[in-house]
Enzyme design. Structure first.
Site, short mmCIF file in Angstrom:
data_model
loop_
_atom_site.label_atom_id
_atom_site.label_comp_id
_atom_site.label_asym_id
_atom_site.label_seq_id
_atom_site.Cartn_x
_atom_site.Cartn_y
_atom_site.Cartn_z
N HIS A 253 0.99 -0.97 0.10
CA HIS A 253 0.03 -0.02 -0.23
C HIS A 253 0.72 1.12 -0.02
O HIS A 253 2.07 1.10 0.50
CB HIS A 253 -0.75 0.02 1.15
CG HIS A 253 -1.88 -1.13 1.18
ND1 HIS A 253 -2.84 -0.80 0.33
CD2 HIS A 253 -2.23 -2.18 2.09
CE1 HIS A 253 -3.87 -2.21 0.54
NE2 HIS A 253 -3.32 -2.61 1.51
N CYS A 295 -0.11 2.38 -4.52
CA CYS A 295 -0.74 3.83 -4.83
C CYS A 295 -0.06 4.93 -4.46
O CYS A 295 1.17 4.80 -3.73
CB CYS A 295 -2.01 3.77 -4.04
SG CYS A 295 -3.39 2.66 -4.19
#
Length: 423
Positions: A253, A295
């Protein structure tokens, strides 16, 4: 590289194309006019301006506007340039924007890139940004780089722009020697990242097929990210045989400031991890490839639809929408002594500020498309293969887990390679 005297070149390529590119092997068909804009702050030499004219002539840019303004007015001037292009009746095939300012003054060039990406006349067309900076106390000397670039463009008119920017000399065969050991480190958080296990398996298989010695660590903490990379660097420095290439894949992430989240939820900066590998003596002058599947913010790109087409083109097949940040090539030329370093290729799975999409059943479109393209042409030039990967990713309609609306994605490729890299 021979034509880059003033510092290290970093090309952040976001290159894509619309549907008709499939019929021409992903090459841009620059049929309209080629327009250029030069924005420079005070202190730009006459020699630099003359060298720029040589580059424009070599690349076929017949229409060039030159404006000397303060750095604070760059965005305003670029906005006026965009509006002028949108009201012109003639077709525009390509745009080149040159920004010249002292180092540190041009702090958010991405905002300028986004401004030109809004231009309707340039939708689906290549947009090139050349950012030249000098030291705050140094004389402005970009003319050596520009003169050499113009000469290479004239010598090799059949080469792609990316080839011209990465070649270290005029020999078409100049490429990295990969006869030594190839080493890869894969650090992947798969906990609470459904589908990530498919990316790990695909990358391991690809690296092994390309003769990389693979080290894999699953679900590292933020501290383990640092420790594993430090151990990897130390191990490379102890090799008795030469190390010819290193590949680092980071999957986790991520956040808008370049941070990655370890399995413990703590943050680690991806740039710090890259700097660790740059300190490796065994990799001095050797290519270092960074793949980041994470991301880079929460923005979801809706894309832009195609321009108006004749009725029969619409009837046959309408081209898909493309990401708003596609078709952009940024070239940063820093002053001597800057922090930029050579022989680095970094590939982000998402544009700056955007979400990176991942399918729970098959993995991420970035990794899976990368593996597919490289397996089809394992000996090809890596920059060209990545451009093809991005073209395919840009054409996909993606559906995120928290939205019923289709979205678009675009890779970001940053390169300071001095030679062709063929794995």
């Amino acid at each position: 590289m021979a034509f880059l005297v003033s510092g290290t070149l970093q090309a952040a390529a976001q290159l894509a194309d619309a549907w008709d590119s499939l019929g021409r092997q992903g090459k841009y068909r620059v049929q309209g006019s080629r327009v250029a804009l030069i924005l420079s702050s005070s202190g730009v030499s006459v020699a630099a301006a003359a060298a720029l004219d040589g580059v424009f002539q070599a690349l076929g840019f017949e229409n060039c506007e030159k404006r000397k303004v303060s750095v604070q007015r760059f965005h305003e001037e670029l906005s006026l340039f965009r509006e002028q292009l949108d009201i012109q009746r003639g077709a525009v095939g390509c745009a080149l924007v040159v920004l010249m300012a002292p180092s540190g003054q041009l702090r958010q060039p991405q905002l300028l890139v986004q401004e030109l990406s809004r231009c309707g006349a340039l939708q689906g067309c290549p947009k090139i940004f050349l950012l030249l900076s000098s030291g705050l106390k140094a004389a402005w000397e970009p003319e050596a780089f520009l003169t050499s670039l113009g000469e290479i463009c004239n010598q090799r008119p059949h080469w792609s722009l990316l080839q011209l920017l990465t070649e270290s000399d005029s020999r078409p065969s100049a490429q990295y020697d990969l006869s030594g050991t190839r080493a890869a480190l894969l650090l992947a958080v798969i906990q609470d990242r459904l589908g990530a296990q498919h990316d790990v398996a695909a990358l391991v298989d690809l690296c092994q097929a390309l003769d990389f010695k693979v080290t894999l660590r699953i679900d590292p903490t933020a501290q383990a990210f640092r420790e594993e990379l430090a151990q990897f660097r130390e191990k490379l420095d102890t090799y008795k045989s030469p190390v010819s290439c290193a590949l680092l894949a980071l999957m986790a992430h991520g956040g808008p400031q370049g941070q990655l989240l370890g399995v413990d939820g703590q943050e680690v900066q991806s740039e710090m991890l890259g700097q660790e590998l740059n300190c490796c003596q065994a990799l001095h002058g050797r290519p270092k490839v960074f793949l980041l599947q994470a991301c880079r913010g929460g923005n979801r790109d809706p894309g832009v639809g195609p321009r108006a087409l004749p009725w029969y083109r619409r009837w046959l097949r309408a081209p898909p929408g493309i990401p708003t940040q596609a078709d952009v090539l940024q070239v940063h030329v820093d002053a001597p002594g800057s922090t930029g370093q050579a022989d680095i290729l970094t590939v982000y799975s998402a544009a700056e500020g955007c979400v990176a999409y991942r399918d729970e059943e098959k993995g991420s479109d970035f990794v899976q498309t990368l593996v597919e393209v490289m397996r089809a042409n394992p000996g090809g030039d890596l920059i060209e293969l990545l451009t093809e990967v991005n073209r395919r990713v840009c054409e996909l309609d993606l559906l995120g887990p928290d939205s019923d609306e289709r979205r678009k994605a675009c890779l970001e490729i940053r390169s300071s390679l001095r030679r062709r890299l063929c794995l």
